[in-house]
Design a protein around this motif. Structure first.
Motif, mmCIF file in Angstrom:
data_model
loop_
_atom_site.group_PDB
_atom_site.id
_atom_site.type_symbol
_atom_site.label_atom_id
_atom_site.label_comp_id
_atom_site.label_asym_id
_atom_site.label_seq_id
_atom_site.Cartn_x
_atom_site.Cartn_y
_atom_site.Cartn_z
ATOM 1 N N TYR A 32 -46.446 7.026 -31.680
ATOM 2 C CA TYR A 32 -47.394 5.959 -32.015
ATOM 3 C C TYR A 32 -48.396 5.790 -30.871
ATOM 4 C CZ TYR A 32 -49.226 1.255 -32.690
ATOM 5 O OH TYR A 32 -50.062 0.188 -32.812
ATOM 6 N N LEU A 33 -47.884 5.785 -29.645
ATOM 7 C CA LEU A 33 -48.761 5.605 -28.480
ATOM 8 C C LEU A 33 -49.760 6.741 -28.346
ATOM 9 C CD1 LEU A 33 -46.229 4.240 -25.846
ATOM 10 C CD2 LEU A 33 -48.154 3.022 -26.827
ATOM 11 N N LEU A 34 -49.353 7.946 -28.787
ATOM 12 C CA LEU A 34 -50.270 9.088 -28.717
ATOM 13 C C LEU A 34 -51.520 8.835 -29.551
ATOM 14 C CD1 LEU A 34 -47.902 12.166 -28.903
ATOM 15 C CD2 LEU A 34 -49.461 11.601 -27.064
ATOM 16 N N ASN A 35 -51.359 8.034 -30.597
ATOM 17 C CA ASN A 35 -52.492 7.767 -31.486
ATOM 18 C C ASN A 35 -53.230 6.473 -31.169
ATOM 19 O OD1 ASN A 35 -52.157 10.078 -33.121
ATOM 20 N ND2 ASN A 35 -50.384 9.121 -34.078
ATOM 21 N N THR A 36 -52.829 5.790 -30.097
ATOM 22 C CA THR A 36 -53.524 4.543 -29.768
ATOM 23 C C THR A 36 -54.601 4.837 -28.723
ATOM 24 O OG1 THR A 36 -51.842 4.120 -28.099
ATOM 25 C CG2 THR A 36 -51.582 3.006 -30.210
ATOM 26 N N PRO A 37 -55.584 3.928 -28.583
ATOM 27 C CA PRO A 37 -56.639 4.148 -27.589
ATOM 28 C C PRO A 37 -56.051 4.195 -26.178
ATOM 29 C CG PRO A 37 -57.148 2.263 -29.005
ATOM 30 C CD PRO A 37 -55.755 2.669 -29.325
ATOM 31 N N GLU A 38 -56.691 4.968 -25.331
ATOM 32 C CA GLU A 38 -56.206 5.119 -23.965
ATOM 33 C C GLU A 38 -56.159 3.779 -23.238
ATOM 34 O OE1 GLU A 38 -57.888 8.377 -21.948
ATOM 35 O OE2 GLU A 38 -56.870 7.937 -20.051
ATOM 36 N N SER A 39 -57.110 2.879 -23.575
ATOM 37 C CA SER A 39 -57.175 1.585 -22.878
ATOM 38 C C SER A 39 -55.892 0.782 -23.077
ATOM 39 C CB SER A 39 -58.368 0.788 -23.391
ATOM 40 O OG SER A 39 -58.199 0.540 -24.767
ATOM 41 N N TYR A 40 -55.321 0.858 -24.285
ATOM 42 C CA TYR A 40 -54.102 0.102 -24.559
ATOM 43 C C TYR A 40 -52.935 0.638 -23.742
ATOM 44 C CZ TYR A 40 -49.824 -1.078 -27.102
ATOM 45 O OH TYR A 40 -48.550 -1.458 -27.433
ATOM 46 N N VAL A 41 -52.839 1.958 -23.694
ATOM 47 C CA VAL A 41 -51.744 2.575 -22.930
ATOM 48 C C VAL A 41 -51.913 2.280 -21.439
ATOM 49 C CG1 VAL A 41 -50.645 4.754 -22.344
ATOM 50 C CG2 VAL A 41 -51.391 4.341 -24.677
ATOM 51 N N ALA A 42 -53.160 2.335 -20.961
ATOM 52 C CA ALA A 42 -53.416 2.047 -19.552
ATOM 53 C C ALA A 42 -53.068 0.597 -19.225
ATOM 54 C CB ALA A 42 -54.883 2.321 -19.228
ATOM 55 N N GLU A 43 -53.406 -0.304 -20.143
ATOM 56 C CA GLU A 43 -53.101 -1.724 -19.971
ATOM 57 C C GLU A 43 -51.587 -1.940 -19.899
ATOM 58 O OE1 GLU A 43 -54.592 -4.546 -19.501
ATOM 59 O OE2 GLU A 43 -52.824 -5.795 -19.896
ATOM 60 N N MET A 44 -50.866 -1.210 -20.749
ATOM 61 C CA MET A 44 -49.409 -1.330 -20.762
ATOM 62 C C MET A 44 -48.829 -0.833 -19.437
ATOM 63 S SD MET A 44 -46.938 -0.029 -23.775
ATOM 64 C CE MET A 44 -45.225 -0.507 -23.829
ATOM 65 N N ALA A 45 -49.337 0.287 -18.951
ATOM 66 C CA ALA A 45 -48.865 0.833 -17.673
ATOM 67 C C ALA A 45 -49.154 -0.151 -16.541
ATOM 68 C CB ALA A 45 -49.528 2.179 -17.401
ATOM 69 N N ARG A 46 -50.336 -0.760 -16.588
ATOM 70 C CA ARG A 46 -50.712 -1.714 -15.546
ATOM 71 C C ARG A 46 -49.783 -2.931 -15.579
ATOM 72 N NH1 ARG A 46 -55.993 -1.257 -16.291
ATOM 73 N NH2 ARG A 46 -55.928 -2.833 -17.919
ATOM 74 N N SER A 47 -49.514 -3.439 -16.796
ATOM 75 C CA SER A 47 -48.640 -4.605 -16.925
ATOM 76 C C SER A 47 -47.236 -4.300 -16.415
ATOM 77 C CB SER A 47 -48.547 -5.049 -18.384
ATOM 78 O OG SER A 47 -49.810 -5.288 -18.915
ATOM 79 N N LEU A 48 -46.778 -3.070 -16.685
ATOM 80 C CA LEU A 48 -45.447 -2.675 -16.221
ATOM 81 C C LEU A 48 -45.362 -2.767 -14.704
ATOM 82 C CD1 LEU A 48 -44.533 0.434 -18.385
ATOM 83 C CD2 LEU A 48 -43.096 -1.560 -18.053
ATOM 84 N N LEU A 49 -46.378 -2.212 -14.046
ATOM 85 C CA LEU A 49 -46.363 -2.234 -12.584
ATOM 86 C C LEU A 49 -46.534 -3.666 -12.072
ATOM 87 C CD1 LEU A 49 -48.488 0.961 -11.974
ATOM 88 C CD2 LEU A 49 -46.015 0.702 -11.740
#
Lengths: 205, 205
Positions: A32-49
């Motif tokens: 699912y994440l492969l098909n989402t915009p890069e901004s969303y995945v980047a935001e998720m990575a940022r929130s994790l950190l």
């Protein structure tokens, strides 16, 4: 059989370690994440950190916070003489969400569980006793033991009760969170332990 | 009511957007992550960014890969004259996992779904037709339509069948993936559509 690209396998492995997410759900999430915009995945990575960088543990109640002391302990309107003892920080949120509770909390960080090698010393029980000793000189206090109604939660509550009673101070009122049938439940389908609790915990109306 | 720290709220919001994860599961996952070692969370954040950076779409079959062409299309042992048409890259993995299939794939990127404004032009159908035209001159080929047996998957399969038939080349064999009772199922509990499919799809043994 084809091999998945390494970065996909790594992410699936990371998701699989989360509670309640098995191999199938993990790969579904990753695709699912492969098909989402890069901004969303980047935001998720940022929130994790960010949660590891910005979240601290309150020095008084051991709940999560952004400073040294959490907003509940810091709130002068909260009654510091009522302490609700819970297993985890998420339980604080659950009780806060119902509104109405005006006391403060104490997060144990788990329950006594010999099978998982968690003893009383691994929990914030000594800290609770110390905290109680400090405030009890000021008059009557109430400790609400709100660990989960599981075998481990019950044992932990009982242990804390004994520790607090050993302070031999008559100004400490110790209560256990109510246990019985949940709202909307059906007597017919309730398990025996719950029903027996509900009978024991009956109240005059 | 107390406010959750902002970084926790952000991460809960990010998790909530994943399929099958509601507000309750999202906050449970986030509070779980708060108690895990920083290295695990950092690794997860790194993997998240990696899938967007390292994963590309195969130029031939539109599955996921790390280079220009995926390992299946690049494999000389694969029969390029058998193309299995699937909705998503994860379906490629599902078929690969059973082993045995020696052909190649074509990932549509979804199904025709008017309610979600997905038309045939949004899918890799033109690319499939072009691909078929290129290889059909070399002799007989087989196209296995393996979209899901849902209304949209059926409609998409039918549409592709018509498009391929319009090529009016007798060398194209078009098949649909088998549909009927799943293994271990019970006739008594099967829904009518599945049972009717199972009857239609009966085979001599």
């Amino acid at each position: 059989m084809v091999e998945l690209p390494k970065s996909i396998k790594n992410l699936i492995a990371a998701f699989e370690r989360l509670p309640g997410i098995g191999p199938k759900s993990a790969s579904r999430l990753v695709f699912y994440l492969l098909n989402t915009p890069e901004s969303y995945v980047a935001e998720m990575a940022r929130s994790l950190l960010a949660i590891k960088k910005e979240i601290k543990i309150c020095k008084t109640c051991f709940s999560v916070c952004e400073g040294e002391i959490c907003s509940i302990c810091d709130d002068s309107e909260r009654n510091k003489k009522i302490i609700c003892v819970v297993e985890r920080a998420i339980d604080v949120m659950a009780i806060e969400n119902i509104g109405g509770y005006k006391g403060v909390y104490h997060v144990l960080g788990g329950v006594v569980n010999p099978l998982e090698h968690v003893g009383p010393d691994d929990l914030k029980i000594d800290e609770l006793v110390k905290r109680v000793e400090e405030i009890v000189t000021d008059g009557e206090i109430e400790i609400i033991l709100a660990t989960n109604p599981t075998m481990e939660g019950e044992a932990t509550a009982l242990y804390i009760k004994k520790r607090l009673e050993s302070l031999s101070d008559k100004n400490i009122k110790i209560s256990r969170i109510g246990s019985g049938l949940p709202m909307g439940a059906d007597l017919e389908y309730a398990d025996q332990a719950t029903l027996s609790r509900a009978m024991d915990g009956r109240r005059e109306i």
